[in-house]
Design a protein around this motif. Structure first.
Motif, PDB file in Angstrom:
ATOM      1  N   ASN A 145       0.877  -1.340   0.107  1.00 25.03           N
ATOM      2  CA  ASN A 145      -0.405  -0.562   0.317  1.00 25.03           C
ATOM      3  C   ASN A 145       0.665   1.762   0.215  1.00 25.03           C
ATOM      4  O   ASN A 145       0.388   2.142  -0.695  1.00 25.03           O
ATOM      5  CB  ASN A 145      -0.703  -0.043   1.588  1.00 25.03           C
ATOM      6  N   LYS A 146       1.732   1.326   0.766  1.00 25.45           N
ATOM      7  CA  LYS A 146       2.638   2.192   1.398  1.00 25.45           C
ATOM      8  C   LYS A 146       3.157   3.047  -0.482  1.00 25.45           C
ATOM      9  O   LYS A 146       3.461   4.002  -1.083  1.00 25.45           O
ATOM     10  CB  LYS A 146       3.807   2.072   2.074  1.00 25.45           C
ATOM     11  N   TYR A 147       4.033   1.560  -1.830  1.00 25.22           N
ATOM     12  CA  TYR A 147       4.869   2.246  -1.800  1.00 25.22           C
ATOM     13  C   TYR A 147       3.785   2.518  -3.807  1.00 25.22           C
ATOM     14  O   TYR A 147       4.083   2.730  -4.694  1.00 25.22           O
ATOM     15  CB  TYR A 147       5.569   1.274  -2.885  1.00 25.22           C
ATOM     16  N   LYS A 148       2.357   1.303  -3.444  1.00 22.27           N
ATOM     17  CA  LYS A 148       1.850   1.699  -4.569  1.00 22.27           C
ATOM     18  C   LYS A 148       1.118   2.962  -4.755  1.00 22.27           C
ATOM     19  O   LYS A 148       0.707   3.497  -5.844  1.00 22.27           O
ATOM     20  CB  LYS A 148       0.056   1.208  -4.505  1.00 22.27           C
ATOM     21  N   GLY A 149       1.374   3.992  -2.986  1.00 20.10           N
ATOM     22  CA  GLY A 149       0.946   4.826  -3.564  1.00 20.10           C
ATOM     23  C   GLY A 149       1.982   6.670  -3.193  1.00 20.10           C
ATOM     24  O   GLY A 149       2.005   7.442  -3.117  1.00 20.10           O
ATOM     25  N   ALA A 150       2.790   6.298  -3.984  1.00 15.38           N
ATOM     26  CA  ALA A 150       4.423   6.377  -3.409  1.00 15.38           C
ATOM     27  C   ALA A 150       4.118   7.724  -5.133  1.00 15.38           C
ATOM     28  O   ALA A 150       4.019   7.103  -6.596  1.00 15.38           O
ATOM     29  CB  ALA A 150       5.818   5.846  -4.040  1.00 15.38           C
ATOM     30  N   LYS A 151       4.726   9.013  -5.063  1.00 15.64           N
ATOM     31  CA  LYS A 151       4.808   9.911  -5.933  1.00 15.64           C
ATOM     32  C   LYS A 151       5.720   9.165  -6.847  1.00 15.64           C
ATOM     33  O   LYS A 151       6.919   9.322  -6.327  1.00 15.64           O
ATOM     34  CB  LYS A 151       4.261  10.859  -5.991  1.00 15.64           C
ATOM     35  N   TYR A 155      11.727   5.154  -5.976  1.00 14.34           N
ATOM     36  CA  TYR A 155      11.815   4.957  -4.649  1.00 14.34           C
ATOM     37  C   TYR A 155      13.946   4.383  -4.991  1.00 14.34           C
ATOM     38  O   TYR A 155      14.288   4.299  -6.086  1.00 14.34           O
ATOM     39  CB  TYR A 155      10.951   3.484  -4.270  1.00 14.34           C
ATOM     40  N   THR A 205       8.364   1.657  -8.786  1.00 14.95           N
ATOM     41  CA  THR A 205       7.781   1.248  -7.489  1.00 14.95           C
ATOM     42  C   THR A 205       6.819   0.195  -8.125  1.00 14.95           C
ATOM     43  O   THR A 205       6.526  -0.754  -7.751  1.00 14.95           O
ATOM     44  CB  THR A 205       7.349   2.429  -7.315  1.00 14.95           C
TER      45      THR A 205
END
Length: 268
Positions: A145-151, A155, A205
């Motif tokens: 969930n964290k990396y799916k929402g990364a802009k 990363y 990501t």
């Protein structure tokens, strides 16, 4: 080189030779009883002379034998237990004896306590494994969930710090260097602190999320298998208990029919 003995193990051996029971020694020193038993085994307390230890050990052994209770189980001759248990020659039931003799002195106290606290019952082991799989599953889902929402779609997956180092012939030369740098900082000819370069590398990501999802699938599969094994183990236990109960009832009926006379037959 052998590990140095802890003060608690030395005090425990002294109390043992004075005649104190292992469980009482554990209570007195505030350590698990398994730890005291392991000290006694690996340090060979019974082979050491002093304070009548051999005599006291013999007395304890005789007392223990006198208080031995018969283990519960099916009656003699019953075949309900046939096919259950480890195969002949299986060594799963052995304690940590061989392990202790070879590897135990390489472990620290915390690692030893962890091993001694590991559950030995199959059902407890499966439940513990299922709980650990659950923790891993949750952490992987949080990362996904964290990396799916990364802009930006990337990363930072690594960083390299590059520094310029200076060597000196002796302490005097190093001290001179420090004094001159300090003087330059005070004269505002240079800024305080050291300069270094940082090189970072980035990755997609999308690739990371795909790897995390594959790992999540693997963990969930292992968790499912552990749950199925737990359910199967419980069913086997229930089946064995039911067989023992039915066999016990059959033996009681046979006893009644053999030893208690039939009223109708006696009246004739």
């Amino acid at each position: 080189m052998p590990r140095a003995r802890s003060p608690n193990s030395i005090e425990a051996e002294k109390l043992y030779h004075e005649g104190m029971r292992l469980v009482d020694i554990a209570d007195k020193l505030g350590v698990p009883a398994g730890t005291v038993r392991r000290w006694k085994s690996t340090q060979n307390w019974d082979t050491k002379e002093g304070n009548g230890s051999k005599k006291k050990q013999s007395e304890r052994s005789e007392k223990k034998k006198a208080n031995v209770r018969k283990k519960p189980g099916p009656p003699k001759g019953s075949k309900n237990a046939a096919g259950h248990g480890a195969p002949k020659g299986n060594k799963n039931a052995l304690k940590h004896g061989g392990y202790s003799a070879i590897y135990w002195d390489t472990l620290d106290e915390e690692e030893q306590e962890m091993i001694e606290g590991t559950p030995k019952d199959e059902e407890d082991l499966l439940i513990e494994q299922i709980m650990l799989f659950g923790v891993r599953e949750r952490r992987l889902m949080q990362a996904i969930n964290k990396y799916k929402g990364a802009k930006g779609g990337v990363y930072v997956d690594g960083a390299i710090r590059n520094e310029t180092k200076r060597t000196f012939k002796d302490e005097t030369e190093a001290q001179i260097y420090e004094e001159r740098i300090k003087a330059k900082v005070e004269a505002k000819e240079r800024l305080p602190g050291d300069v270094y370069n940082m090189t970072t590398s980035t990755s997609s990501t999308a690739d990371l999320v795909a790897r995390l999802e594959r790992e999540l699938t693997s963990v969930q599969s292992k968790k499912t298998k552990a749950i199925e094994s737990l359910a199967k183990l419980r069913l086997e236990k229930q089946k064995l208990q039911r067989e023992l109960t039915e066999d016990g009832a059959a033996e009681v009926n046979a006893y009644v029919q053999f030893y208690i006379p039939d009223n109708g037959r006696d009246s004739k």
